[in-house]
Design a protein around this motif. Structure first.
Motif, PDB file in Angstrom:
ATOM      1  N   TRP A  54      -2.461  -2.219  -5.714  1.00  0.00           N
ATOM      2  CA  TRP A  54      -3.344  -1.417  -4.852  1.00  0.00           C
ATOM      3  C   TRP A  54      -4.733  -1.315  -5.464  1.00  0.00           C
ATOM      4  O   TRP A  54      -5.746  -1.466  -4.768  1.00  0.00           O
ATOM      5  CB  TRP A  54      -2.773  -0.027  -4.635  1.00  0.00           C
ATOM      6  N   VAL A  61      -2.454  -7.009   0.476  1.00  0.00           N
ATOM      7  CA  VAL A  61      -1.665  -6.346  -0.560  1.00  0.00           C
ATOM      8  C   VAL A  61      -0.303  -5.995   0.015  1.00  0.00           C
ATOM      9  O   VAL A  61      -0.207  -5.461   1.122  1.00  0.00           O
ATOM     10  CB  VAL A  61      -2.346  -5.056  -1.058  1.00  0.00           C
ATOM     11  N   PHE A  72      -5.997   2.970   5.532  1.00  0.00           N
ATOM     12  CA  PHE A  72      -6.230   1.544   5.733  1.00  0.00           C
ATOM     13  C   PHE A  72      -6.632   1.221   7.166  1.00  0.00           C
ATOM     14  O   PHE A  72      -6.214   1.892   8.106  1.00  0.00           O
ATOM     15  CB  PHE A  72      -4.964   0.751   5.395  1.00  0.00           C
ATOM     16  N   PHE A 131      -2.350  -1.533   8.338  1.00  0.00           N
ATOM     17  CA  PHE A 131      -1.262  -1.120   7.444  1.00  0.00           C
ATOM     18  C   PHE A 131       0.068  -1.175   8.177  1.00  0.00           C
ATOM     19  O   PHE A 131       0.167  -0.787   9.343  1.00  0.00           O
ATOM     20  CB  PHE A 131      -1.512   0.299   6.939  1.00  0.00           C
ATOM     21  N   SER A 149      -2.546  -4.466   4.537  1.00  0.00           N
ATOM     22  CA  SER A 149      -1.630  -3.929   3.528  1.00  0.00           C
ATOM     23  C   SER A 149      -0.267  -3.633   4.133  1.00  0.00           C
ATOM     24  O   SER A 149      -0.151  -3.268   5.308  1.00  0.00           O
ATOM     25  CB  SER A 149      -2.201  -2.642   2.922  1.00  0.00           C
ATOM     26  N   HIS A 186      -8.575  -4.144   3.410  1.00  0.00           N
ATOM     27  CA  HIS A 186      -7.635  -5.257   3.249  1.00  0.00           C
ATOM     28  C   HIS A 186      -6.306  -4.967   3.961  1.00  0.00           C
ATOM     29  O   HIS A 186      -5.776  -3.860   3.880  1.00  0.00           O
ATOM     30  CB  HIS A 186      -7.381  -5.525   1.760  1.00  0.00           C
TER      31      HIS A 186
END
Length: 328
Positions: free
Chosen positions: A144, A157, A286, A289, A263, A261
């Motif tokens: 993270w 991620v 996020f 996500f 995730s 990003h």
């Protein structure tokens, strides 16, 4: 004040009479993987395993405690067979990677920022511009923050078990956290300098106890004992001692309303510490996500590799519709 050792002893006592599960996956001989070494940022020699097609998207795996690159064995084999380029590291202090012995006031090599820099240095050596970074346990916490420190090196991620928290503006000691959530009191025990000598004196016993529910073959436990016997627990336990350093390192990072990003958090439904409730509101941090569940405890990678691999396949299919032929 929460007694970290007493809490840890209570955890062990509560599980000591539970039956040890049978191995949950095929045995993979550690020697059958492609082992490599590289000198990275800070001059440290890193050990890593590399499988799959180097021209395909790279999935870089970061393990937790008490684990090794080998904790990803089922995922390495699976993702490489799907056509991806896979790298799994031993982080600083573990396995065949350098394990510098440092005083408590010189823990900087083990801070999250510096471990992220070391991993980034490995990508530089291998000429890999961007990765999908995948972590578990402490490795989850690292990946993270890797995206925060090195956003240009990250396609996405994925963390197994470990949620993330917003960047903090005020330092909170682990003792305070443990008072609010006693599930984390064991970290007080692991951060105590005296714990290193204690665990170094009973490596096999500790690893058997810690990993007993993870579906190990006997030969796999032998490998863990062999690798932790190289340098003991000084390096691995230092990750529990860098909380103040990590807070200071993170102060300059931008406080973004939404992290950009893509995730994914793979939640282990039966994790006794990183419980599903901890990540209920995590998606608010996020722009993109996903939160998916697998039926497993904390060592989900080996407790239920079939479900973890299926969750990875499903997320990767959405992230990279072209699959291993995609350019990231």
């Amino acid at each position: 004040m929460v007694d970290g050792k007493a809490h840890y002893d209570a955890l062990l006592a509560a599980t000591k009479d539970m039956p040890v599960p049978a191995p949950t996956g095929a045995y993979h001989d550690p020697a059958s993987f492609n082992h490599k070494f590289a000198t990275v940022s800070g001059g440290f020699r890193y050990h890593y395993v590399e499988e799959g097609d180097p021209s395909a998207p790279t999935i870089l795996m970061v393990h937790g405690f008490p684990d090794l690159w080998y904790g990803w064995r089922h995922q390495i084999r699976h993702l490489a067979s799907q056509g991806y380029h896979v790298i799994a590291v031993d982080t600083l202090g573990y396995g065949q990677t350098d394990a510098p012995k440092v005083e408590l006031d010189k823990l900087h090599p083990y801070s999250t920022k510096n471990v992220c820099a070391q991993i980034c240095g490995l990508l530089d050596v291998l000429n890999i511009p961007k990765v999908i970074i995948l972590g578990h346990d402490w490795g989850g916490a690292i990946v993270w923050r890797f995206a925060d420190f090195h956003p240009d090196r990250v396609k996405a991620v994925i963390s197994v078990c470990t949620p993330t928290t917003p960047l903090m503006d005020t330092f909170v000691p682990i003792e305070v956290i443990a008072m609010a959530n006693p599930d984390f009191a064991y970290q007080i025990f692991f951060s105590d300098p005296a714990t290193t000598e204690l665990l170094d004196g009973k490596i096999r016993e500790f690893l058997f106890t810690a990993l007993r529910f993870s579906g190990l073959h006997d030969e796999e436990l032998d490998y863990y004992v062999q690798e932790f016997s190289r340098n003991g627990f000084h390096g691995p336990l230092n990750y529990y001692r860098t909380r103040q350093l990590n807070y200071e390192d993170e102060l300059p990072l931008p406080r973004q309303t939404k992290r950009p990003h893509p995730s994914c958090l793979i939640v282990a439904s039966h994790d006794p510490v990183l419980k599903p409730a901890l990540s209920e509101n995590m998606g608010q941090q996020f722009e993109s996500f996903e939160r998916v569940f697998v039926t497993a405890g904390h060592f989900a990678l080996t407790e239920n590799p079939k479900e973890v691999n299926a969750a990875l396949d499903a997320y990767l299919a959405k992230l990279l519709p072209e699959g291993p032929k995609a350019k990231i």
